[in-house]
Write a protein that holds these residues in place. Structure first.
Motif, PDB file in Angstrom:
ATOM      1  N   ILE A 116      39.890  34.327  52.017  1.00  0.00           N
ATOM      2  CA  ILE A 116      40.693  35.207  51.481  1.00  0.00           C
ATOM      3  C   ILE A 116      40.908  36.609  52.254  1.00  0.00           C
ATOM      4  O   ILE A 116      42.206  36.995  52.495  1.00  0.00           O
ATOM      5  N   ARG A 117      39.733  36.872  52.859  1.00  0.00           N
ATOM      6  CA  ARG A 117      39.841  38.179  53.938  1.00  0.00           C
ATOM      7  C   ARG A 117      40.789  37.887  55.098  1.00  0.00           C
ATOM      8  O   ARG A 117      41.648  38.486  55.478  1.00  0.00           O
ATOM      9  N   TYR A 118      40.808  36.733  55.564  1.00  0.00           N
ATOM     10  CA  TYR A 118      41.719  36.176  56.674  1.00  0.00           C
ATOM     11  C   TYR A 118      43.097  36.210  56.191  1.00  0.00           C
ATOM     12  O   TYR A 118      43.828  36.651  56.896  1.00  0.00           O
ATOM     13  N   LEU A 119      43.418  35.692  55.052  1.00  0.00           N
ATOM     14  CA  LEU A 119      44.677  35.402  54.549  1.00  0.00           C
ATOM     15  C   LEU A 119      45.300  36.910  54.432  1.00  0.00           C
ATOM     16  O   LEU A 119      46.448  37.165  54.674  1.00  0.00           O
ATOM     17  N   MET A 120      44.412  37.817  53.669  1.00  0.00           N
ATOM     18  CA  MET A 120      44.793  38.956  53.345  1.00  0.00           C
ATOM     19  C   MET A 120      45.136  39.919  54.841  1.00  0.00           C
ATOM     20  O   MET A 120      46.111  40.540  54.909  1.00  0.00           O
ATOM     21  N   ARG A 121      44.310  39.654  55.739  1.00  0.00           N
ATOM     22  CA  ARG A 121      44.233  40.376  56.939  1.00  0.00           C
ATOM     23  C   ARG A 121      45.527  39.830  57.873  1.00  0.00           C
ATOM     24  O   ARG A 121      46.352  40.837  58.621  1.00  0.00           O
ATOM     25  N   HIS A 122      45.981  38.673  57.662  1.00  0.00           N
ATOM     26  CA  HIS A 122      47.080  38.251  58.496  1.00  0.00           C
ATOM     27  C   HIS A 122      48.422  38.093  57.706  1.00  0.00           C
ATOM     28  O   HIS A 122      49.302  37.473  58.160  1.00  0.00           O
ATOM     29  N   TRP A 123      48.463  38.697  56.559  1.00  0.00           N
ATOM     30  CA  TRP A 123      49.579  38.887  55.907  1.00  0.00           C
ATOM     31  C   TRP A 123      50.218  37.218  55.459  1.00  0.00           C
ATOM     32  O   TRP A 123      51.105  37.014  55.258  1.00  0.00           O
ATOM     33  N   HIS A 124      49.244  36.281  55.105  1.00  0.00           N
ATOM     34  CA  HIS A 124      49.553  35.034  54.588  1.00  0.00           C
ATOM     35  C   HIS A 124      49.539  35.077  53.020  1.00  0.00           C
ATOM     36  O   HIS A 124      48.675  35.035  52.384  1.00  0.00           O
ATOM     37  N   SER A 125      50.870  35.264  52.614  1.00  0.00           N
ATOM     38  CA  SER A 125      51.019  35.829  51.186  1.00  0.00           C
ATOM     39  C   SER A 125      50.968  34.560  50.106  1.00  0.00           C
ATOM     40  O   SER A 125      50.787  34.593  48.975  1.00  0.00           O
ATOM     41  N   THR A 126      51.507  33.429  50.606  1.00  0.00           N
ATOM     42  CA  THR A 126      51.602  32.335  49.581  1.00  0.00           C
ATOM     43  C   THR A 126      50.700  32.069  48.626  1.00  0.00           C
ATOM     44  O   THR A 126      50.726  31.595  47.758  1.00  0.00           O
ATOM     45  N   PRO A 127      49.321  31.804  49.471  1.00  0.00           N
ATOM     46  CA  PRO A 127      48.247  31.296  48.498  1.00  0.00           C
ATOM     47  C   PRO A 127      48.160  32.312  47.333  1.00  0.00           C
ATOM     48  O   PRO A 127      47.562  31.985  46.187  1.00  0.00           O
ATOM     49  N   PHE A 128      48.201  33.653  47.574  1.00  0.00           N
ATOM     50  CA  PHE A 128      47.943  34.705  46.649  1.00  0.00           C
ATOM     51  C   PHE A 128      49.249  34.347  45.273  1.00  0.00           C
ATOM     52  O   PHE A 128      48.841  34.628  44.385  1.00  0.00           O
ATOM     53  N   GLU A 129      50.378  33.679  45.651  1.00  0.00           N
ATOM     54  CA  GLU A 129      51.246  33.551  44.506  1.00  0.00           C
ATOM     55  C   GLU A 129      50.896  32.193  43.659  1.00  0.00           C
ATOM     56  O   GLU A 129      51.420  31.987  42.576  1.00  0.00           O
ATOM     57  N   MET A 130      49.515  31.713  43.765  1.00  0.00           N
ATOM     58  CA  MET A 130      49.093  30.513  42.988  1.00  0.00           C
ATOM     59  C   MET A 130      48.462  31.199  41.882  1.00  0.00           C
ATOM     60  O   MET A 130      48.509  30.618  40.799  1.00  0.00           O
ATOM     61  N   CYS A 131      48.178  32.573  41.842  1.00  0.00           N
ATOM     62  CA  CYS A 131      47.651  33.219  40.605  1.00  0.00           C
ATOM     63  C   CYS A 131      48.688  33.980  39.976  1.00  0.00           C
ATOM     64  O   CYS A 131      49.634  34.530  40.597  1.00  0.00           O
ATOM     65  N   GLU A 132      48.810  33.879  38.708  1.00  0.00           N
ATOM     66  CA  GLU A 132      49.815  34.847  37.627  1.00  0.00           C
ATOM     67  C   GLU A 132      49.098  35.521  36.575  1.00  0.00           C
ATOM     68  O   GLU A 132      48.026  34.877  36.328  1.00  0.00           O
ATOM     69  N   ILE A 133      49.824  36.305  36.403  1.00  0.00           N
ATOM     70  CA  ILE A 133      49.077  37.326  34.940  1.00  0.00           C
ATOM     71  C   ILE A 133      50.385  37.702  34.116  1.00  0.00           C
ATOM     72  O   ILE A 133      51.731  38.075  34.795  1.00  0.00           O
ATOM     73  N   LYS A 134      50.124  37.785  32.804  1.00  0.00           N
ATOM     74  CA  LYS A 134      51.315  38.135  32.025  1.00  0.00           C
ATOM     75  C   LYS A 134      50.672  39.284  31.117  1.00  0.00           C
ATOM     76  O   LYS A 134      49.566  39.120  30.418  1.00  0.00           O
ATOM     77  N   LEU A 135      51.187  40.499  31.259  1.00  0.00           N
ATOM     78  CA  LEU A 135      50.787  41.779  30.690  1.00  0.00           C
ATOM     79  C   LEU A 135      51.675  42.125  29.551  1.00  0.00           C
ATOM     80  O   LEU A 135      53.082  41.989  29.543  1.00  0.00           O
ATOM     81  N   HIS A 136      51.117  42.864  28.752  1.00  0.00           N
ATOM     82  CA  HIS A 136      51.873  43.255  27.484  1.00  0.00           C
ATOM     83  C   HIS A 136      51.613  44.868  27.724  1.00  0.00           C
ATOM     84  O   HIS A 136      50.501  45.423  27.730  1.00  0.00           O
ATOM     85  N   VAL A 137      52.913  45.561  27.919  1.00  0.00           N
ATOM     86  CA  VAL A 137      52.648  47.081  28.234  1.00  0.00           C
ATOM     87  C   VAL A 137      53.535  47.693  27.474  1.00  0.00           C
ATOM     88  O   VAL A 137      54.555  47.686  26.981  1.00  0.00           O
TER      89      VAL A 137
END
Length: 301
Positions: A79-100
């Motif tokens: 995960i640190r490798y992905l963040m460090r090298h700006w590989h964004s697609t794997p992070f799109e596999m997580c989603e959140i729905k908020l009530h604001v």
């Protein structure tokens, strides 16, 4: 009050009926589900639903990169490798729905992030509550003299009292007229979609906001920053606490590389190299404008 009685009753009913599931769950996020976190004077943020966890990020990355990930010994390292090298697609596999629940003027800033699914409370169909954001006295500030979109020194004394009085009185007067216009007692009553235009920007609205983790972290990088407007920053801070429990590996990498890191231009990087060699570098020989040089000095201390 942040939550209406009906909303509180719905939350309590949902929490009293936990369901078994075969899907991946995050224990940290489970603790946040259906809890409303108060923000400002009448606002809140609460998690309605989420998908994925740290493992979902690494799972997606290993599908994408195959043998290329074999040298990474653990999920946090990947995960640190992905963040460090700006590989964004794997992070799109997580989603959140908020009530604001938030003031309209904060919502107008928030909606600038056009990478989420949003459904807002409709004042065309429903009647808005008499709830307005009135800042604490220490949050009142004069216009900044160096930043056209920022705040300067705090207002004090009679001026601060006068501003607070105007904010309260004008909001209440506008809502009184709103109620009078939509009333059907002895008159036809103005349509709600027209009457709402008289309401001030500090009235509260509500929405459901669904976003993937990559775009959420981009939102937090900008809105949880110390330079962001206070009223949206406190919402971002509240969401940060939730994300920290949801995907702890990803959040630690985000803190290191996005919130705590810095980006240098090619000219800035060359200046650092020259400084390390013992050269005296000034704005005049740096190749940077005065504004760039000032920001560069701020970065390197």
């Amino acid at each position: 009050m942040p939550l209406s009685p009906d909303q509180q009753a719905e939350i309590e009913e949902l929490r009293s009926q936990p369901q078994q599931t075969l899907r991946a769950v995050s224990p940290g996020m489970e603790a946040h589900l259906y809890h409303a976190r108060p923000v400002l004077d009448h606002g809140f943020v609460r998690v309605v639903d989420y998908m994925g966890d740290d493992a979902a990020i690494t799972q997606a990355a290993r599908v994408s990169y195959g043998r290329g990930t074999k040298s990474v010994s653990n999920d946090e390292g990947l995960i640190r490798y992905l963040m460090r090298h700006w590989h964004s697609t794997p992070f799109e596999m997580c989603e959140i729905k908020l009530h604001v629940k938030l003031p309209v003027f904060v919502a107008r800033q928030w909606i600038r992030h056009r990478t989420a699914n949003v459904n807002e409370y409709s004042a065309r169909y429903s009647i808005l509550d008499r709830e307005f954001y009135i800042p604490e006295a220490d949050a009142l500030a004069a216009q900044s003299t160096v930043n056209n979109q920022g705040r300067g020194a705090a207002l004090t004394g009679e001026e601060a009292e006068r501003v607070l009085r105007y904010l309260r009185d004008d909001a209440m007067r506008a809502y009184d007229h709103y109620e009078e216009m939509i009333s059907t007692e002895g008159q036809d009553g103005l349509a709600r979609e027209l009457a709402r235009m008289n309401l001030p920007a500090n009235i509260y609205t509500q929405w459901y906001w669904k976003v993937d983790l990559h775009n959420l972290l981009h939102f937090l990088r900008l809105r949880a920053d110390s330079h962001a407007q206070y009223e949206i920053r406190v919402y971002a801070d509240a969401i940060c606490e939730m994300v920290k429990d949801w995907v702890p590996f990803a959040y630690r990498a985000f803190e290191d590389y996005r919130m705590g890191g810095a980006t240098l231009s090619a000219a800035g990087l060359e200046c650092v190299r020259r400084m390390l060699k013992g050269e005296e570098v000034t704005q005049e020989n740096s190749g940077m404008s005065k504004g760039e040089w000032r920001e560069f000095q701020g970065l390197i201390g």
